[in-house]
Structure formats: structure tokens, C-alpha cells
Design an enzyme around this catalytic site. Structure first.
Site, PDB file in Angstrom:
ATOM      1  CD  GLU B  29      -2.460  -1.578   2.553  1.00  0.00           C
ATOM      2  OE1 GLU B  29      -2.248  -0.849   3.536  1.00  0.00           O
ATOM      3  OE2 GLU B  29      -3.095  -2.656   2.625  1.00  0.00           O
ATOM      4  CG  LEU B  58      -6.284   0.009   2.352  1.00  0.00           C
ATOM      5  CD1 LEU B  58      -7.172   1.197   2.679  1.00  0.00           C
ATOM      6  CD2 LEU B  58      -6.176  -0.938   3.499  1.00  0.00           C
ATOM      7  CD  GLU B  60      -3.837  -4.466   5.364  1.00  0.00           C
ATOM      8  OE1 GLU B  60      -5.005  -4.910   5.401  1.00  0.00           O
ATOM      9  OE2 GLU B  60      -3.581  -3.253   5.264  1.00  0.00           O
ATOM     10  CD  GLN B  82       0.321   2.512   4.886  1.00  0.00           C
ATOM     11  OE1 GLN B  82      -0.682   2.892   5.451  1.00  0.00           O
ATOM     12  NE2 GLN B  82       0.507   2.677   3.598  1.00  0.00           N
ATOM     13  CG  PHE B  83       2.182   1.314  10.577  1.00  0.00           C
ATOM     14  CD1 PHE B  83       3.137   1.890  11.413  1.00  0.00           C
ATOM     15  CD2 PHE B  83       1.587   2.104   9.615  1.00  0.00           C
ATOM     16  CE1 PHE B  83       3.471   3.235  11.282  1.00  0.00           C
ATOM     17  CE2 PHE B  83       1.922   3.446   9.478  1.00  0.00           C
ATOM     18  CZ  PHE B  83       2.869   4.011  10.320  1.00  0.00           C
ATOM     19  CB  ILE B  87       1.172  -7.849   9.938  1.00  0.00           C
ATOM     20  CG1 ILE B  87       1.836  -8.755   8.878  1.00  0.00           C
ATOM     21  CG2 ILE B  87       1.161  -8.541  11.286  1.00  0.00           C
ATOM     22  CD1 ILE B  87       3.311  -9.009   9.131  1.00  0.00           C
ATOM     23  N   PRO B  89      -4.548  -8.962   9.566  1.00  0.00           N
ATOM     24  CG  PRO B  89      -5.689  -7.161   8.605  1.00  0.00           C
ATOM     25  CD  PRO B  89      -4.502  -7.494   9.460  1.00  0.00           C
ATOM     26  CG  HIS B 129       0.011   3.724  13.466  1.00  0.00           C
ATOM     27  ND1 HIS B 129      -1.332   3.695  13.744  1.00  0.00           N
ATOM     28  CD2 HIS B 129       0.110   3.995  12.134  1.00  0.00           C
ATOM     29  CE1 HIS B 129      -2.019   3.958  12.628  1.00  0.00           C
ATOM     30  NE2 HIS B 129      -1.167   4.140  11.651  1.00  0.00           N
TER      31      HIS B 129
END
Ligand SMILES: Cc1ncc(C[n+]2csc(CCOP(=O)(O)OP(=O)(O)O)c2C)c(N)n1
Ligand SMILES: [Mg+2]
Lengths: 363, 326
Positions: B29, B58, B60, B82-83, B87, B89, B129
Site C-alpha cells: 500500500e 488496500l 493485507e 504498512q505497519f 499485518i 489480517p 502503529h
């Protein structure tokens, strides 16, 4: 060779609005939107939304707030949907519908607290039934169907409204949620904020669907598009949808077309990817300007009222900032105290270590 | 040669491998035009084209599931999540497929892929995050989990990860993405996976850590030096599979061990290290092993994050306790 076949199902997605970009009515307004107070309230909350939001960005720039997602340019969605919801309805939001929180009676201070890195921002004083903002994209769609199931089970006439972005509709959770909502005919409204961007990924790379509302078709869920910068269109579509939902007709999808007139969050730089011409072209679509033009043209609003409103909003926001900045810190033990109903023994030990360490620090 | 940051070292390694292995494909993403939200893929799409560096929709689970298929076909998918907090999902695809395809097919198909994810506290961002849940992944048979702690190791370890025949989870500590600068020659030389790195030699205590916590660990070691306590510092780097032999070797010399990690304590990787030391080096230990870790709490939002993160003071306390033990 041509084979014989027949059309067994046909679908259409409608698009509606009441005001064009200049604020000229495109059709007769429904009765519910002819009330001057209603119209002025929508306007005032959009102004409040934009003002408190700009302040949050300013606070972040001076180190007084964490990463913050602005809703600039998209105020009509949260405000319009929130205005059409009733007390007792449940909002299951994401991070761009602060307008709904405010018009439903939530406070600015709560929003500031949350994005200022303080969990108490999620402990709503008034909207006890609402969900906190979901950060993991699309996860909230499933919570909404669960809430709706509970309401259905108890035979209540409440409704659930859940929000999601255009990018979010690519996640499995979203499809799973609309599918279940359809199968069980749940009292839930899915509102899609289609601002054409998911951070830097444009809608065209997210899906080749012509509309996002049509994603409902595969789930047997009705859907429509509205002009998401026309707060009247958003409000009316939501009112109608919630009425049908309360009557037991099951879920619905409203795709509200808007544009992200801001960075994705304060940690983002949209200039890297949003074409300037595109941003420029949406400036004239501004939802606040549009409604004001209409109100002025109907003699429902004048310079004096505008001045008074901005002064009042400024004061409201300043008070919220003050409350936010002067709230005492949470006690350090708060990081433990809400994990379980009763703190388990091993965590009592860890909490003591934390306190002992703080003691050592303070010596 | 100019010095670069950890995140720039990641970009440099990705660029090197994109240039030298046509099977490498980078996606995720916002990794394209935007260059990733941390700029780890900055400039790569421009340089290598949209065939090699792609933005995905979008989703995961989709990203990792698709990577499994690409890898089985012989491509080298390098996916960015992305973070680390997003992860989850994709855990189904990671745990049920990426880690198992080789075993399931008795080697007929395999999953050479890298899943990169920024992780850890320190960036004042919203919930999710700041996660450091590496032990969830370290628990999974068939995976490698690698965490760099400097620009040099980010470059060398990422190259190794991309050349590894099996799936590698590569976790990048955001707190030190731009904190340390080093000269990192772009020579394509990988560092070994599955090996610890000795950051500091010492005789009194072995401090074991990885990722961003090595910053606090090295500071603690310097403080302890001034107090006459001589620390050996080990960067575990690959937390799965664990190079326990190097840790044992050090503990045989020092007789004392403090393990430091940002992740929550219970079932953290520190527990595995301590257990293996107890199994294999108990007689070398002169004091009980100590762990200095995040608490078993949800990582607080940023105002209280400092209470969660192990501090230098907590490392010093543990070291003193270990030294005082008789
Ligand atoms: C599961 C998950 N993946 C990734 C992210 C990181 N992220 C935050 S917002 C965002 C884009 C969302 O775009 P959209 O759904 O269109 O909503 P918008 O921000 O445009 O309102 C991404 C990828 C996340 N929060 N959760
Ligand atoms: Mg969007």
C-alpha cells in the site's frame, strides 16, 4: 455461433443531489429540508467541524497533538449523516466522520484527547453506545453488523450507521460485513466516504467498479450514490435509508462522493501524489460554501449571522483546546487498570514494578 | 561516501536487488508514487517502473496471499505491510500458507518472499502503529523473523532475506529509522541470517537485545562501564531461528544475562532465550536471568508510551540486581 440467453437480473445505481456546486437547487427540496433551523444547524456544524479540525492540525504542527486525520472538504458527510441519526442509534465510525460525533452531541475535547495520545478521548461522556474510531481499516464494518444483530435480536427500532473510506471497501472485512448484513437483513447503513484517495492510491487503482455503491449488489444490498459535498443530499439519503431500515427492510449503502482537501494525515504530504489541477477543481465544490450560497439566496443567512457564528465557533474551539490542554495526566497505573475487569495477579506484580521504577526516577 | 539512515539502507537494498534480480517485485500500500509512508521505497517506482514496484488495493490478506502465489511461480515478492499493527489480517496467509507450502508439498512448491513491516513505538501515531508483536511470528514453524538495528545491518540482512529460499518477515524499527547514520557501501554483500552480532565485548554481563531497544541497551552498557561493570552486548538480529550458540558462548564467559525487548513480557522472545539458556547453559549462570521488557499491557497511546517502553534506568536496575546476586 450465437447462443440464446436472457437477462435474469438487472441493476442500477442512482446518483442524487439537491444543490449544485454554486448552491443552486437542482430540484425541489423535500419537506424535511425546508426548515430554516435545520438548514442553519447543518451549516453551523460544518463550520464547527472545519474550524476545530484546522485547530487540531495547528496543534499537531506545534507539537501539541499526535498524527491527526483532517476531514477538510468532507464535512458534509459526517454532519449530514449524523444529523439524520436518532438518539440511541449506534455510530461505528472510522476517522473522518468527526462531524457526526459533534452533531450527535459528542465533544471536541474528546476528539482532541484521542488524537493527542490519550485513551480517555474514547470514553465518551454522552454517546455511550457509539464505537470508538477504528484505526484498522474496515474492521469496524463487522462490528457494525454485530451491533445490528443485537438490535434485531431485541426487536428494537434502533439503527446502526458505519462509515468507511473508498480504500476500505477493498478489504475482505467490508465484503464480509455487507454480505452478512444482506443475508440477515440487518438494521445497518454503510456510509462510504469516497474521497477518491486512499492515502496515495487513487480510486482507479483500488477498483475498476464504476461506483462503490454497486459493491452492495453482489451482496443483495441496495445502494446509491449521493453528492457527498451536498449536505442536503447526504442528510436526506440517510433519513430515507434509516426510515426503511427501522421498518425492517434491511441494510443499505450510501456512497458519498467527495474529495480529500487535505493531506491524508498530518504525517502525509499529498503534494507528492494529488495532481494540483484536481485539487483546484474540487475547491469550487466546497460543501460549506455551497450551503452558504443557498442559505443566502433564500434570505436565510446574512453577513451578521456569519460573523456571529464564526465568533461563537472560535470560542467553542478555544474552550475545547483549553480543556484539552489543562486536563491532568492519567495516573501511570492507567496503562494496567482497564485491561481486564479485574487485574490478574501477574499484572498486579508488573504494575508494582512500574510504580517502583517511577519512584526511583523521582528520587 | 555519504552516510545513510536505516530507512535509506532499506531502499538501497531493495534497489540493489531490483537491479540484479528480475524476479524481484516490490509491492504494497502506497509504495509506488508515494514511496511508502516512511519513504522506504522512495524513487523505486520511477526507477524500475510500475511492473516491478506496484501499489496494491488496500487489503493485507490479499497482499500476502497473492505473494504466496507469485513465490510459488518463482517470482521474489517483496511485500510491504504498512505497519506491523496491520499485518494481522494477513496472518492467515502467513501462518496457514507462506510458512507451510514447502513442507506441505515436500519441497515441490515453496515461498521465497519477504514481508517488510515497520514496527515498534516512538512515532506519536494512533493506536496500532506501535506494535512489536514479533513473537507471534517467531512462534510459527517455517518462518524466519529478522530485525535490523542499524543501517549496515538493514542493508546486509535485507539482501540476505531477499535471497533466502524461504519466507522472511523483516521488521524495521521505526524509532531508529532516521536516528543513526552510517556509511553503507552499495556492494550487494549480504550479512548472514540466523546469526547474532556482537556489538560490544565485555566480561561481566551479557546484554541481549534487538531492534530499537539496542539504543537503550548500548547506553546502559556505557553507563555500567563507568561504574566498572563490563557488558557484552549482543544484537540477536534473527530472532527466529535463534542463534543460541553465540548467546551461550557469551554467557559462559560472563555468567550473567539480561534480555531486553520492547514487546510484552509474557511469551516474548526473551522467554525463549531464557529457556534455552536454562536448558543448555544453566551451570554457566552465576545469577538468574533477568528480562527487561514492555509490560503485558496494550501499548499505550503516545502520551504514556514512555511508561511502557523499557528505559535505560530499568536496564541498569536489572544489571545491578544481577551483579548483586550471590
Ligand atoms: C488494516 C489497515 N491497513 C492499513 C492501514 C493504514 N492506512 C490508514 S488509512 C489508509 C487509507 C485509507 O483510505 P480510505 O479507506 O480511502 O479512507 P480515507 O483515509 O481516504 O478517508 C491506510 C492504508 C490501516 N489503518 N489499517
Ligand atoms: Mg479515501
Amino acid at each position: 455461433m450465437s447462443i440464446q440467453s436472457q437477462t435474469v437480473a438487472e441493476f442500477a445505481i442512482t446518483y442524487s443531489r439537491f444543490l449544485d456546486a454554486e448552491g443552486h437547487p437542482t430540484q425541489d427540496l423535500p419537506e424535511s429540508l425546508k426548515n430554516a433551523d435545520t438548514l442553519r444547524k447543518l451549516y453551523e456544524y460544518m463550520v464547527l467541524n472545519r474550524t476545530f479540525d484546522a485547530k487540531a492540525v495547528a496543534l499537531q504542527r506545534t507539537g501539541k497533538m499526535g498524527t491527526y486525520p483532517s476531514s477538510a472538504g468532507q464535512e458534509a458527510i459526517g454532519v449530514g449523516v449524523g444529523a439524520a441519526m436518532q438518539e440511541g442509534d449506534v455510530s461505528v465510525p472510522y476517522y473522518r466522520d468527526h462531524g457526526a460525533h459533534l452533531i450527535r452531541g459528542g465533544s471536541i475535547e474528546e476528539i482532541y484527547l484521542l488524537w493527542g495520545g490519550d485513551e480517555r478521548g474514547n470514553d465518551y461522556a454522552t454517546l455511550k453506545q457509539d464505537f470508538p474510531v477504528a484505526v484498522p481499516i474496515a474492521s469496524q464494518s463487522l462490528h457494525a453488523v454485530g451491533v445490528a444483530k443485537a438490535i434485531q435480536y431485541r426487536k428494537q427500532s434502533r439503527a446502526v450507521v458505519t462509515f468507511i473510506g473508498d480504500g476500505g471497501t477493498s478489504e475482505g472485512d467490508f465484503y464480509e460485513a455487507i454480505n452478512l448484513a444482506g443475508v440477515w437483513k440487518l438494521p445497518v447503513l454503510f456510509v462510504i466516504n469516497n474521497n477518491f484517495w486512499a492515502i496515495s492510491v487513487p480510486l482507479s487503482e483500488q477498483t475498476i467498479c464504476k461506483t462503490l455503491a454497486q459493491k452492495g449488489i453482489a451482496a443483495g444490498v441496495s445502494g446509491e450514490q449521493v453528492d457527498g459535498n451536498d449536505v442536503l443530499a447526504v442528510t436526506y439519503a440517510t433519513e430515507q435509508a434509516l426510515k426503511r431500515i427501522r421498518e425492517g427492510h434491511g441494510p443499505h449503502i450510501i456512497e458519498a462522493l467527495t474529495y480529500r482537501m487535505c493531506d491524508h494525515t498530518t504525517a502525509d504530504d499529498a503534494k507528492r501524489y494529488q495532481p494540483p489541477e484536481e485539487v483546484e477543481s474540487y475547491k469550487k465544490e466546497d460543501p460549506i460554501l455551497r450551503l452558504r450560497n443557498y442559505l443566502v439566496s433564500q434570505n436565510l443567512w446574512d453577513e451578521e449571522q456569519e460573523k456571529t457564528l464564526y465568533a461563537r465557533v472560535k470560542q467553542t474551539v478555544e474552550q475545547a483546546v483549553h480543556a484539552y490542554e489543562s486536563i491532568p495526566d492519567q495516573p501511570p497505573t492507567a496503562i494496567f487498570d482497564y485491561l481486564y475487569a479485574t487485574l490478574p495477579h501477574d499484572l498486579i506484580e508488573q504494575r508494582d514494578i512500574l510504580l517502583a521504577n517511577l519512584g526511583a526516577h523521582h528520587e | 561516501m555519504s552516510e545513510i539512515t536505516l530507512v535509506e539502507a532499506v531502499t538501497q537494498a531493495l534497489a540493489y536487488e531490483l537491479a540484479h534480480d528480475e524476479n524481484v517485485i516490490v509491492f504494497g500500500e502506497d509504495v509506488g508514487a508515494n514511496g511508502g509512508v516512511f519513504r522506504a521505497t522512495e524513487g523505486l517506482q520511477k526507477r524500475f517502473g510500475t511492473d516491478r514496484v506496484l501499489d496494491t488495493p488496500l487489503a493485507e490478506s490479499m497482499i500476502v496471499g497473492m505473494a504466496v502465489g507469485m513465490a510459488a511461480e518463482g517470482l521474489k515478492p517483496i511485500a510491504e505491510i504498512q505497519f506491523m499493527g496491520f499485518i494481522y489480517p494477513a496472518l492467515d496467509q502467513i501462518i496457514s500458507h507462506a510458512s507451510r507450502l514447502r513442507n506441505r508439498t515436500r519441497g515441490r512448491l515453496s515461498c521465497p518472499m519477504v514481508i517488510r513491516a515497520p514496527y515498534g513505538c516512538g512515532i506519536h501515531a494512533p493506536e496500532h502503529h506501535s506494535e512489536s508483536t514479533e513473537s507471534i511470528l517467531a512462534h510459527i514453524p517455517g518462518l524466519r523473523v529478522v530485525i535490523p538495528s542499524s543501517p549496515t545491518r538493514a542493508y546486509g540482512l535485507l539482501l540476505a532475506a531477499m535471497r533466502d529460499p524461504d519466507p522472511v518477515i523483516f521488521l524495521e524499527p521505526t524509532r531508529i529509522y532516521r536516528k543513526i547514520k552510517q556509511e553503507v557501501p552499495d556492494n550487494g554483500v549480504a550479512l548472514p541470517l540466523d546469526r547474532c552480532f556482537l556489538l560490544r565485548e565485555g566480561t561481566d554481563i551479557t546484554l541481549v537485545s534487538w531492534g530499537a531497544m539496542l539504543t537503550e541497551t548500548m547506553t546502559a552498557a556505557q553507563n555500567l562501564q563507568q561504574q566498572g561493570i563490563n557488558c557484552e552486548v549482543i544484537d540477536v538480529a534473527t530472532i527466529k531461528p535463534l542463534d543460541i550458540d553465540s548467546i551461550i558462548q557469551s554467557v559462559e564467559k560472563t555468567g550473567r544475562c539480561v534480555i531486553i525487548h520492547e514487546a510484552a513480557k509474557t511469551c516474548g522472545v526473551g522467554a525463549e532465550i531464557a529457556a534455552q539458556l536454562a536448558e543448555k547453559a544453566l551451570m554457566s549462570l552465576r545469577a538468574p536471568i533477568q528480562r527487561v521488557t514492555g509490560f503485558d499491557t496494550i501499548v499505550p497511546l503516545y502520551k504514556m508510551e514512555h511508561l511502557y517502553l523499557p528505559s535505560v534506568a530499568r536496564i541498569l536496575n536489572a544489571a545491578h540486581e544481577v551483579m548483586a546476586f550471590e
